[in-house]
Structure formats: C-alpha cells, structure tokens
Motif scaffolding. Structure first.
Motif: not given
Length: 398
Positions: A111-120
């Motif tokens: 869920e956190k990864e879904l909203g992480d704009s740094n993870n292209l």
C-alpha cells in the motif's frame, strides 16, 4: 550429520512457505532443498542433529501467518548426500491434494509502495503484490502453486522483478504473482459494448464517470463488481432498476477506516476484521442517515468493505469516499469473471467497464461477516475453497 525428509501438509502454498523454509534452513546451517508438490511442501534437510531439531521446532512455531499446518511427516534417511547448500528447487507434479491460500488483501508495505512517487515501477500500479499479499486462489490453474500454473504464466518477469524474486532477503522472494508496470498486467477501459476507450489515465476517467453518475463494471481479483457513487441517490436507483434489485441492501466499499467511522459504529473486533488481511464485507450498525436511504432502506446495518486490492485503492479520491460495491451478476446467478461474459450480460446495467488482462481462473465473491458476541460469524461464504476464512473468523478475536 544426519539427513531427514519432511512433508508439510495444509495451507502451505501461496503463503511464503518455501522462502520461510529456506531462511530457517540457513539459520540452522542446513543443506538440502525444498519444493512444492501436489501433496504439500516437500523438503530434505541435512546437517547437525541439533540444527535439524531446531529447524523442526522453527517449522511449527514460526510458520508464516497466512499458513495453516495440518501435518508434518518426518522420515529418517539412511545416508548423507553431497549437498553444498540449501535450495528452492523446481516443483514436481505428484498425485495428491493440497490447499491453496485464499486471496490476500494488499499489505501495508505494498500500500505504501503504491503511493510512492519515487518508485517508478510500482507507483500507482494496480497489480502490486508480494509474498504477504495479492491473488492466490483466484489465479490458480493447477497445483503445485507455481507461476507456470497460474494466470501469471504469460507475464514474463522483467530483470528487476526476477532479481527480487530470486533474492532471499526481498519480500518478493518466490512471490509467484509478482510483477511491475514494465512486465505485468494492464487495465483497459471499455464502453458498455466492449469497445476500447482511449485514455491517458484509466483511473482518472473512471473517477470522472463516477462523479457524473455512471455505473462501472469493475473486474477485480475474483470477478466483476458493479460500482457507482455511494452518495448519489439517483444513480443508486438507476442501478437498482437496471439490475432488477428493488429493495435488497447494497454493499459499500469505503475509502478507509475513517470514512467507515463517519457512517457506522465500529468496535475493536469489527475494526480488526475490516483492516485485516482478508477484508470481507462486514455488517455494521448505522451511525446516522447521511448516506442515501435507497442503499439499505430501513435496514439498521450496512455491509461495508475496505479496498483490498491496489486496483480498488486507485478508484477513490478526495471527492469519492464511498462506492456501491455489488456483485457483477444477473439475479440468482454466480459472479461473472470472464470479460466476454461480462460484456454479454452486463452491458444493459453498466455504462463502462474497467477490465484487465490477468485471467481469473477461480471466481471468488466477497464473504459477508458479522460480529456477534465478540465472534466474527460468516454469514455468506460463496466459495467452498475459502473455508479457511471460517477458521479465522470463527475464533474469538482478542
């Protein structure tokens, strides 16, 4: 030095069991191998007797949360083998029966990864999953539970996903449905006749349609759902007329627990179920009449579920916090899970479809649960293979 053969039976596939075995084997300085078979998880371990004793204790006491061990069969082997390390080896097909985990709601890390704009690779990607969450039962074609026997067979992992998949320290180590935006499934937006609609952002288009009072057929993990704005009385009435469902209460999907508490009373037991890793539809007592009355009319309870896949999370925004979330089917019929069947049968109900190109092999409708006397009681369990939910929710929640 001794060598033992071990078979673990139960719900031990699709729950990160082989990576777990790999790690505790290394901790105890053991060599050998582990794999999936149709009988369960099978392994051989070789090393010091104390190490193997510790390994067997760890196997039972530290098993993954999502697993359920029914039996551990241990066999003494007469001779040692030339094992240099401990490996996860290719699965084998043998006659037998094994249990597959039900689909698991999106974990906090994903869920956190879904909203992480740094993870292209995974920012706003609707098919994020890992060893701790994602589709399991709904994508299985056959056992043993390996990628080649699931709907992910046709999605070849990119180099970065493969590196994660092969890394024992990564939470995607041997996560069979793992993927990213470079190599995984895609969403497709269609009109109600099945014609593709060009869109720069399918989810923004869906949110726009919802704000305009449209009904969307959404292909989720286990099948299609009919979705519309839960605060729009007119579109709810339109859905009832089109689906020929004049008065039966409609389930709701709400953006988060704060939205649920705005409309419903939620005690600790109910909150634990709502936010847990299964996320069934939970019957909750209404707090007020702020939502349209034609959702449930005079019923004192609402059936509420929180988003349980990344795809669902992406439908919500600051202007959409509550959706009608009902099964995509015709009256008295099972939930629809195939694209063509949905277009043929739901085109008179929906205005648009949001589908994806990952096949659903085992349709799974949402279970309905109510907390009674501190216990989560299953009111509706539509898929016999998800009986493990009964074991989880029939225990008193402490």
């Amino acid at each position: 030095m001794i060598r033992k053969g071990i078979i673990v039976k139960g719900t031990v596939q699709g729950v990160g069991f082989r990576p777990f075995v790999y790690r505790i084997a290394l901790e105890n300085q053991l060599s050998g191998w582990v794999n999936n078979t149709s009988k369960g998880v099978v392994m051989e371990v070789q090393g010091a007797e104390v190490g193997i004793d510790n390994f067997l204790t760890n196997l039972k006491e530290r098993a993954p949360e999502l697993s359920s061990i029914e039996e551990v069969v241990v066999e003494n082997k007469k001779s040692l083998k030339d094992y240099k390390e401990f490996l996860i080896v290719e699965s084998t097909e043998e006659k037998g029966r094994t249990l597959i985990s039900p689909d698991i709601a999106t974990c906090k890390e994903c869920e956190k990864e879904l909203g992480d704009s740094n993870n292209l690779r995974r920012y706003l990607y609707p098919f994020i999953n890992c060893t701790n969450c994602g589709p399991r039962f709904s994508i299985i074609k056959d056992t043993p539970y390996d990628r080649e026997y699931t709907s992910m067979e046709n999605f070849i992992m990119c180099d970065k996903c493969k590196k994660e998949y092969e890394n024992p320290n990564d939470r995607r180590f041997h996560a069979e449905p793992t993927c990213c935006s470079a190599c995984g499934p895609r969403v497709i937006l269609l009109d109600n006749k099945g014609n593709p609609i060009k869109s720069k952002d399918e989810f923004e288009s869906v949110r726009k349609y919802l704000r305009e009072g449209k009904i969307i057929g959404v292909k989720g993990i286990g099948g299609f759902n009919l979705v519309c704005d839960g605060n729009n009385e007119l579109v709810i009435e339109k859905l009832r007329l089109r689906k020929h469902r004049p008065d039966k209460a409609l389930a709701l999907m709400m953006k988060d627990i704060n939205v649920v508490e705005k409309y419903c009373y939620v005690n600790n037991e109910e909150k634990e179920i709502l936010t847990g890793n299964k996320k069934p539809i939970l019957l909750l007592k209404k707090k007020n009449n702020k939502l349209p009355t034609n959702i449930s009319f005079n019923n004192k309870r609402l059936g509420v579920v929180l988003p349980y896949s990344p795809l669902h999370y992406l439908i919500f925004d600051n202007n959409i916090d509550t959706l009608v979330f009902t099964s995509g089917n015709l009256s008295t019929m099972p939930i629809i899970h195939e694209d063509i069947e949905a277009i043929d049968n739901l085109s008179e109900i929906v205005d648009y479809f949001l589908i994806h190109n990952r096949e659903i092999n085992m349709p799974v409708d949402d279970s309905v649960v109510q907390v009674i006397g501190g216990y989560g009681r299953v009111i509706r369990l539509v898929e016999v293979m998800r009986l493990t939910i009964i074991n989880i929710y029939s225990k008193k929640i402490s």
